[in-house]
Design a protein around this motif. Structure first.
Motif, PDB file in Angstrom:
ATOM      1  N   ALA A 156       5.293  -1.612 -14.804  1.00 40.86           N
ATOM      2  CA  ALA A 156       4.064  -2.358 -15.079  1.00 40.86           C
ATOM      3  C   ALA A 156       3.672  -3.216 -13.875  1.00 40.86           C
ATOM      4  CB  ALA A 156       4.254  -3.226 -16.317  1.00 40.86           C
ATOM      5  N   LEU A 157       4.671  -3.769 -13.208  1.00 42.01           N
ATOM      6  CA  LEU A 157       4.407  -4.584 -12.020  1.00 42.01           C
ATOM      7  C   LEU A 157       3.768  -3.731 -10.925  1.00 42.01           C
ATOM      8  CD1 LEU A 157       4.872  -7.488 -10.938  1.00 42.01           C
ATOM      9  CD2 LEU A 157       6.969  -6.637  -9.905  1.00 42.01           C
ATOM     10  N   LEU A 158       4.322  -2.543 -10.703  1.00 43.85           N
ATOM     11  CA  LEU A 158       3.751  -1.648  -9.691  1.00 43.85           C
ATOM     12  C   LEU A 158       2.324  -1.239 -10.054  1.00 43.85           C
ATOM     13  CD1 LEU A 158       6.606   0.815  -8.642  1.00 43.85           C
ATOM     14  CD2 LEU A 158       5.772  -1.209  -7.441  1.00 43.85           C
ATOM     15  N   GLU A 159       2.083  -1.002 -11.328  1.00 40.23           N
ATOM     16  CA  GLU A 159       0.735  -0.626 -11.757  1.00 40.23           C
ATOM     17  C   GLU A 159      -0.259  -1.748 -11.477  1.00 40.23           C
ATOM     18  OE1 GLU A 159       0.934   0.497 -15.837  1.00 40.23           O
ATOM     19  OE2 GLU A 159       2.152   2.286 -15.477  1.00 40.23           O
ATOM     20  N   SER A 160       0.162  -2.983 -11.681  1.00 37.20           N
ATOM     21  CA  SER A 160      -0.731  -4.110 -11.415  1.00 37.20           C
ATOM     22  C   SER A 160      -0.995  -4.252  -9.920  1.00 37.20           C
ATOM     23  CB  SER A 160      -0.138  -5.404 -11.984  1.00 37.20           C
ATOM     24  OG  SER A 160       0.987  -5.845 -11.228  1.00 37.20           O
ATOM     25  N   VAL A 161       0.006  -3.974  -9.097  1.00 39.10           N
ATOM     26  CA  VAL A 161      -0.161  -4.026  -7.641  1.00 39.10           C
ATOM     27  C   VAL A 161      -1.120  -2.940  -7.181  1.00 39.10           C
ATOM     28  CG1 VAL A 161       1.016  -3.712  -5.432  1.00 39.10           C
ATOM     29  CG2 VAL A 161       2.086  -5.095  -7.220  1.00 39.10           C
ATOM     30  N   SER A 162      -0.971  -1.742  -7.746  1.00 38.68           N
ATOM     31  CA  SER A 162      -1.846  -0.633  -7.386  1.00 38.68           C
ATOM     32  C   SER A 162      -3.274  -0.869  -7.850  1.00 38.68           C
ATOM     33  CB  SER A 162      -1.311   0.674  -7.996  1.00 38.68           C
ATOM     34  OG  SER A 162      -2.110   1.779  -7.621  1.00 38.68           O
ATOM     35  N   ALA A 163      -3.435  -1.541  -8.991  1.00 41.76           N
ATOM     36  CA  ALA A 163      -4.777  -1.804  -9.527  1.00 41.76           C
ATOM     37  C   ALA A 163      -5.547  -2.805  -8.684  1.00 41.76           C
ATOM     38  CB  ALA A 163      -4.666  -2.294 -10.971  1.00 41.76           C
ATOM     39  N   ASP A 164      -4.840  -3.745  -8.065  1.00 41.40           N
ATOM     40  CA  ASP A 164      -5.509  -4.770  -7.255  1.00 41.40           C
ATOM     41  C   ASP A 164      -4.584  -5.205  -6.115  1.00 41.40           C
ATOM     42  OD1 ASP A 164      -7.048  -6.800  -6.209  1.00 41.40           O
ATOM     43  OD2 ASP A 164      -7.447  -7.785  -8.117  1.00 41.40           O
ATOM     44  N   PRO A 165      -4.499  -4.376  -5.069  1.00 37.60           N
ATOM     45  CA  PRO A 165      -3.596  -4.690  -3.955  1.00 37.60           C
ATOM     46  C   PRO A 165      -3.940  -5.997  -3.245  1.00 37.60           C
ATOM     47  CG  PRO A 165      -4.299  -2.394  -3.858  1.00 37.60           C
ATOM     48  CD  PRO A 165      -5.153  -3.067  -4.881  1.00 37.60           C
ATOM     49  N   GLU A 166      -5.230  -6.323  -3.160  1.00 37.88           N
ATOM     50  CA  GLU A 166      -5.627  -7.554  -2.471  1.00 37.88           C
ATOM     51  C   GLU A 166      -5.136  -8.791  -3.222  1.00 37.88           C
ATOM     52  OE1 GLU A 166      -7.696  -5.055  -3.106  1.00 37.88           O
ATOM     53  OE2 GLU A 166      -8.295  -4.345  -1.101  1.00 37.88           O
ATOM     54  N   ARG A 167      -5.252  -8.779  -4.547  1.00 40.40           N
ATOM     55  CA  ARG A 167      -4.753  -9.890  -5.354  1.00 40.40           C
ATOM     56  C   ARG A 167      -3.239  -9.978  -5.264  1.00 40.40           C
ATOM     57  NH1 ARG A 167      -6.916 -14.121  -6.120  1.00 40.40           N
ATOM     58  NH2 ARG A 167      -4.931 -14.918  -5.393  1.00 40.40           N
ATOM     59  N   ALA A 168      -2.577  -8.822  -5.266  1.00 36.98           N
ATOM     60  CA  ALA A 168      -1.122  -8.807  -5.147  1.00 36.98           C
ATOM     61  C   ALA A 168      -0.685  -9.413  -3.818  1.00 36.98           C
ATOM     62  CB  ALA A 168      -0.600  -7.381  -5.275  1.00 36.98           C
ATOM     63  N   PHE A 169      -1.420  -9.089  -2.745  1.00 37.89           N
ATOM     64  CA  PHE A 169      -1.106  -9.658  -1.435  1.00 37.89           C
ATOM     65  C   PHE A 169      -1.131 -11.175  -1.484  1.00 37.89           C
ATOM     66  CE2 PHE A 169      -2.946 -11.754   2.271  1.00 37.89           C
ATOM     67  CZ  PHE A 169      -1.982 -11.492   3.235  1.00 37.89           C
ATOM     68  N   GLU A 170      -2.217 -11.737  -1.994  1.00 44.08           N
ATOM     69  CA  GLU A 170      -2.352 -13.190  -1.965  1.00 44.08           C
ATOM     70  C   GLU A 170      -1.378 -13.879  -2.907  1.00 44.08           C
ATOM     71  OE1 GLU A 170      -3.216 -17.036  -1.181  1.00 44.08           O
ATOM     72  OE2 GLU A 170      -3.483 -15.218   0.007  1.00 44.08           O
ATOM     73  N   ASP A 171      -1.156 -13.286  -4.086  1.00 45.61           N
ATOM     74  CA  ASP A 171      -0.195 -13.889  -5.020  1.00 45.61           C
ATOM     75  C   ASP A 171       1.203 -13.942  -4.415  1.00 45.61           C
ATOM     76  OD1 ASP A 171      -2.194 -14.232  -6.838  1.00 45.61           O
ATOM     77  OD2 ASP A 171      -1.551 -12.655  -8.216  1.00 45.61           O
ATOM     78  N   LEU A 172       1.618 -12.860  -3.761  1.00 44.27           N
ATOM     79  CA  LEU A 172       2.951 -12.850  -3.165  1.00 44.27           C
ATOM     80  C   LEU A 172       2.997 -13.732  -1.927  1.00 44.27           C
ATOM     81  CD1 LEU A 172       5.843 -11.813  -3.094  1.00 44.27           C
ATOM     82  CD2 LEU A 172       5.033  -9.848  -1.740  1.00 44.27           C
ATOM     83  N   ARG A 173       1.955 -13.691  -1.114  1.00 42.39           N
ATOM     84  CA  ARG A 173       1.944 -14.518   0.094  1.00 42.39           C
ATOM     85  C   ARG A 173       2.095 -15.993  -0.254  1.00 42.39           C
ATOM     86  NH1 ARG A 173      -0.246 -18.289   2.393  1.00 42.39           N
ATOM     87  NH2 ARG A 173      -1.701 -18.533   0.643  1.00 42.39           N
ATOM     88  N   ALA A 174       1.308 -16.443  -1.230  1.00 36.75           N
ATOM     89  CA  ALA A 174       1.372 -17.847  -1.636  1.00 36.75           C
ATOM     90  C   ALA A 174       2.749 -18.185  -2.211  1.00 36.75           C
ATOM     91  CB  ALA A 174       0.276 -18.144  -2.659  1.00 36.75           C
ATOM     92  N   LEU A 175       3.304 -17.277  -2.997  1.00 42.20           N
ATOM     93  CA  LEU A 175       4.637 -17.509  -3.569  1.00 42.20           C
ATOM     94  C   LEU A 175       5.684 -17.639  -2.470  1.00 42.20           C
ATOM     95  CD1 LEU A 175       6.627 -17.622  -5.998  1.00 42.20           C
ATOM     96  CD2 LEU A 175       6.772 -15.116  -5.818  1.00 42.20           C
ATOM     97  N   LEU A 176       5.690 -16.708  -1.525  1.00 48.76           N
ATOM     98  CA  LEU A 176       6.688 -16.745  -0.456  1.00 48.76           C
ATOM     99  C   LEU A 176       6.571 -18.021   0.366  1.00 48.76           C
ATOM    100  CD1 LEU A 176       6.501 -13.025   0.761  1.00 48.76           C
ATOM    101  CD2 LEU A 176       8.350 -14.093  -0.548  1.00 48.76           C
ATOM    102  N   PHE A 177       5.347 -18.424   0.651  1.00 47.31           N
ATOM    103  CA  PHE A 177       5.154 -19.655   1.430  1.00 47.31           C
ATOM    104  C   PHE A 177       5.586 -20.874   0.632  1.00 47.31           C
ATOM    105  CE2 PHE A 177       2.424 -23.045   3.325  1.00 47.31           C
ATOM    106  CZ  PHE A 177       2.928 -22.989   4.623  1.00 47.31           C
TER     107      PHE A 177
END
Length: 270
Positions: A156-177
């Motif tokens: 399900a996580l991969l499906e959400s990343v595939s559905a909106d890669p740009e949102r996944a980028f920012e969510d993970l970037r902010a989390l890592l920072f």
């Protein structure tokens, strides 16, 4: 170990065909070509483990560039290196000769690593046989499983990343920072454990240890010194959070910044 210094055009980029539909990948590649970014390659044979150890432990932007094991370079690594190069250029432009701050380094790594997840999202539907996916997805699945995420939850996580890669980028970037800058000043194990636990509800928390954050922290901590906030890094972080699409913000300002206006000769006044 004797090293050769090679440009991107002197290397063979593996798995690049899988990225042909990702326009931003080619833009990042052209940044390295345009700036004459160089890679260091051992003369003769060198073990992969030794090369990785040296590059991870002693890499320095000022020494350009990355140490790689051979004249072959994976396409995703091209993008990863380009983001570090762009971040260094953007965050140290006004402080020539001064090493980048801990927060600048963490911001650069968070952007480069989150872009890997963006690529996963873009390639899943367009290039499912990509070598990048064959290595990246199982490694992510292993980290997620260790964190307690079920197989169904990971799918399900991969499906959400595939559905909106740009949102996944920012969510993970902010989390890592957020995670790494919060851990940076911790001087006690118990406090670090509390910090990590505070992010457990984030949708990408099961992937945190995939990114080997201990290396990030250890490489940026100055013994006995509290890290000072970096206004430039914090300003970029805030801009990315508020942007409609943070990757577009980075593309417009870092990857393809507007050309300076030409200086007009004008006419002499009398």
């Amino acid at each position: 170990m004797k090293l050769r210094s090679l440009t991107l055009d002197e290397l063979t980029i593996d798995d690049e065909r899988s990225f042909r539909h990702v326009a931003l990948y080619d833009d990042l590649k052209q940044v390295l070509r345009r700036d004459g970014y160089r890679f260091r390659v051992p003369e003769g044979e060198a073990s992969w483990d030794r090369v990785v150890f040296l590059n991870l432990t002693f890499w320095s932007q000022s020494e350009q560039g990355d140490l790689i094991a051979s004249e072959h370079l994976a396409a995703d690594v091209v993008a990863h290196v380009a983001w570090h190069h762009l971040a260094h250029r953007a965050l140290t432009a006004a402080s020539a000769g001064v090493p980048p701050s801990a927060e600048a380094l963490l911001l650069a790594e968070s952007i480069a690593s989150a872009f890997d997840l963006y690529l996963v999202g873009r390639l899943l539907g367009h290039a499912p046989n990509a070598e990048f996916l064959a290595t990246q997805v199982p490694a992510m699945a292993e980290a997620a499983e260790s964190a307690g995420l079920s197989d169904a939850g990971f799918e399900a996580l991969l499906e959400s990343v595939s559905a909106d890669p740009e949102r996944a980028f920012e969510d993970l970037r902010a989390l890592l920072f957020d995670v790494t800058t919060s851990l940076l000043p911790c001087d006690r194990l118990s406090r670090a454990a509390e910090v990590l636990s505070s992010f457990d509800a984030h949708r990408f928390a099961p992937l945190l240890h995939h990114y080997e954050l201990s290396n990030w922290i250890l490489s940026t901590r100055a013994p006995g010194a509290a890290p000072a906030p970096d206004p430039a890094a914090r300003a970029v972080d805030a801009a990315l959070r508020s942007a409609a699409v943070s990757l577009e913000w980075l593309e417009q300002r870092w990857v393809r910044p507007p050309a300076p206006l030409p200086v007009s000769a004008g006419t002499a006044s009398t």
